[in-house]
Enzyme design. Structure first.
Site, PDB file in Angstrom:
ATOM      1  N   ASN A  65       0.984  -1.171   0.194  1.00  0.00           N
ATOM      2  CA  ASN A  65       0.081   0.046  -0.043  1.00  0.00           C
ATOM      3  C   ASN A  65       0.833   1.168  -0.071  1.00  0.00           C
ATOM      4  O   ASN A  65       1.465   1.582   1.156  1.00  0.00           O
ATOM      5  CB  ASN A  65      -0.921  -0.117   1.339  1.00  0.00           C
ATOM      6  N   TRP A  66       1.098   1.791  -1.200  1.00  0.00           N
ATOM      7  CA  TRP A  66       2.081   3.022  -1.304  1.00  0.00           C
ATOM      8  C   TRP A  66       1.331   4.171  -0.686  1.00  0.00           C
ATOM      9  O   TRP A  66       2.044   5.226  -0.806  1.00  0.00           O
ATOM     10  CB  TRP A  66       2.274   3.151  -2.630  1.00  0.00           C
ATOM     11  N   LYS A  67       0.028   4.199  -0.367  1.00  0.00           N
ATOM     12  CA  LYS A  67      -0.443   5.252   0.133  1.00  0.00           C
ATOM     13  C   LYS A  67      -0.223   6.886  -0.864  1.00  0.00           C
ATOM     14  O   LYS A  67      -0.284   6.458  -1.935  1.00  0.00           O
ATOM     15  CB  LYS A  67      -0.087   5.615   1.409  1.00  0.00           C
ATOM     16  N   HIS A  71      -9.448   1.364   4.782  1.00  0.00           N
ATOM     17  CA  HIS A  71      -8.399   1.553   5.200  1.00  0.00           C
ATOM     18  C   HIS A  71      -8.421   2.358   6.479  1.00  0.00           C
ATOM     19  O   HIS A  71      -9.302   3.383   6.502  1.00  0.00           O
ATOM     20  CB  HIS A  71      -7.254   1.852   4.442  1.00  0.00           C
ATOM     21  N   GLU A  85      -6.821   4.896   7.522  1.00  0.00           N
ATOM     22  CA  GLU A  85      -6.679   6.370   7.236  1.00  0.00           C
ATOM     23  C   GLU A  85      -8.084   6.800   6.390  1.00  0.00           C
ATOM     24  O   GLU A  85      -8.323   8.108   6.644  1.00  0.00           O
ATOM     25  CB  GLU A  85      -5.578   6.629   6.182  1.00  0.00           C
ATOM     26  N   GLU A 101      -5.942  -4.534  10.539  1.00  0.00           N
ATOM     27  CA  GLU A 101      -4.776  -3.389  10.737  1.00  0.00           C
ATOM     28  C   GLU A 101      -5.204  -2.808  12.063  1.00  0.00           C
ATOM     29  O   GLU A 101      -5.642  -1.714  11.938  1.00  0.00           O
ATOM     30  CB  GLU A 101      -4.870  -2.669   9.702  1.00  0.00           C
ATOM     31  N   GLY A 133       2.165   2.666  10.687  1.00  0.00           N
ATOM     32  CA  GLY A 133       3.125   3.631  10.639  1.00  0.00           C
ATOM     33  C   GLY A 133       3.934   4.181  11.729  1.00  0.00           C
ATOM     34  O   GLY A 133       4.374   5.272  11.821  1.00  0.00           O
ATOM     35  N   SER A 164       3.047  -1.747  10.530  1.00  0.00           N
ATOM     36  CA  SER A 164       4.485  -1.777  10.702  1.00  0.00           C
ATOM     37  C   SER A 164       5.292  -2.931  10.519  1.00  0.00           C
ATOM     38  O   SER A 164       6.062  -3.626  11.367  1.00  0.00           O
ATOM     39  CB  SER A 164       4.796  -1.460  12.447  1.00  0.00           C
ATOM     40  N   GLY A 177       2.822  -0.980   4.478  1.00  0.00           N
ATOM     41  CA  GLY A 177       2.792   0.606   4.039  1.00  0.00           C
ATOM     42  C   GLY A 177       4.143   0.878   3.581  1.00  0.00           C
ATOM     43  O   GLY A 177       4.788   0.618   2.912  1.00  0.00           O
ATOM     44  N   GLY A 178       4.765   1.644   4.853  1.00  0.00           N
ATOM     45  CA  GLY A 178       6.028   2.202   4.670  1.00  0.00           C
ATOM     46  C   GLY A 178       7.137   1.415   4.075  1.00  0.00           C
ATOM     47  O   GLY A 178       8.187   1.581   3.193  1.00  0.00           O
TER      48      GLY A 178
HETATM   49  P1  PGA Z   1       2.492   0.744   7.716  1.00  0.00           P
HETATM   50  O1  PGA Z   1       0.984   0.703   6.984  1.00  0.00           O
HETATM   51  O2  PGA Z   1       3.159  -0.704   7.041  1.00  0.00           O
HETATM   52  O3  PGA Z   1       3.447   1.881   7.203  1.00  0.00           O
HETATM   53  O4  PGA Z   1       2.274   0.630   9.346  1.00  0.00           O
HETATM   54  C1  PGA Z   1       0.456  -0.345   6.816  1.00  0.00           C
HETATM   55  C2  PGA Z   1      -0.896   0.170   6.035  1.00  0.00           C
HETATM   56  O5  PGA Z   1      -1.496   1.219   6.517  1.00  0.00           O
HETATM   57  O6  PGA Z   1      -1.609  -0.476   5.308  1.00  0.00           O
END
Ligand code: PGA
Length: 255
Positions: A11-13, A98, A100, A169, A175, A215, A236-237
């Site tokens: 997930n590159w956001k 998600h 966010e 999640e 994050g 994470s 994500g990250g």
């Molecule tokens: P993260 O994000 O790996 O940076 O914690 C995961 C996500 O939001 O899907």
């Protein structure tokens, strides 16, 4: 029990410009070539780069996901991208609900469920995200929050839910660098699977993949994937770099 093929989603956001999207694909493809038959790998860029990514991954095992989709086929919904349009582009997956979207953009359960129904109607594969906030975990509400978020699935027939993937999640782990322990993830994943068995069917529960996200890094992917109910990872990250995401997949498969 049905085999659930491991699934890894990047997930590159709201990250990566066109040139970075372009550079990622050949590098990642080369790294994952040897084990790509053992798992599914999906990249989720921002919507403007979906066509580019579909084109770049066309002759690779890599698949493409959108990060959200509209709740209607078309209409006066400024800023939304409809599931029909995603399908037309050749996008097969979509991340929905998600954290966010739920917490930063205030999408409530009703809206997320409407998006889910619209996505399923077009035959997209939704990655339906659920997860509790830190204060909810601290006050012992984890399971009731997850149950509330899953509730909308009961309004959809089992046949229409085909392909659904769920991602657990925990909001406090996204994050933050603080991942759920493998045991914490397993506990919630098992709860989700039991809920699916009770409210949809045991066949559905057995074949539905439940991903963990929050994470995830190369050095915790194997431990998380070793859990019986963790069928894949939503990253994500640590998915922004092909080497790092490739390592997560590789180590996760060797769990
Ligand atoms: P993260 O994000 O790996 O940076 O914690 C995961 C996500 O939001 O899907």
């Amino acid at each position: 029990m049905e085999q659930r093929k491991p699934l890894f989603i990047a997930n590159w956001k709201m990250n990566k410009l066109a040139q970075e999207v372009g550079a990622f694909v050949p590098k990642f493809n080369e790294l994952t070539n040897i084990f790509s038959s053992k798992c599914e790998m999906v990249l989720a860029p921002v919507s403007v780069y979906l066509p580019k990514l579909v084109e770049l991954t066309a002759s690779t095992p890599i698949q493409v996901a959108a990060q959200n989709c509209g709740a209607s086929k078309s209409g006066a919904f400024t800023g939304e991208v409809s599931p029909v349009m995603l399908k037309e582009l050749g996008v097969h997956w979509v991340i929905l609900g998600h954290s966010e979207r739920r917490h930063v953009f205030k999408e409530d359960d009703a809206l997320v469920n409407a998006r889910l129904k619209a996505a399923l109607e077009e035959g997209l594969i939704p990655v339906f995200c659920v997860g509790e906030k830190l204060e909810e975990r601290k006050s012992g509400e984890t399971f009731s929050v997850i149950e509330r978020q899953l509730k909308g699935l009961k309004d959809i027939s089992e046949n229409n839910l085909k392909g659904l993937t769920i991602a657990y999640e925990p909001v406090w782990a996204i994050g933050t660098g603080e991942n759920a322990t493998p045991a914490q993830a397993q506990e919630v994943h098992a709860f989700i699977r039991q809920w699916l068995a009770k409210n949809i069917s045991s066949t559905f529960a057995n074949r539905t993949r439940i991903l963990y996200g929050g994470s995830v890094k190369a050095d915790n992917s194997a431990q998380l994937m070793a859990m019986g109910d963790v069928d894949g990872l939503l990253v994500g990250g640590a998915s922004l770099d092909p080497l790092s995401f490739g390592d997560i997949v590789k180590r996760g498969l060797n769990s």
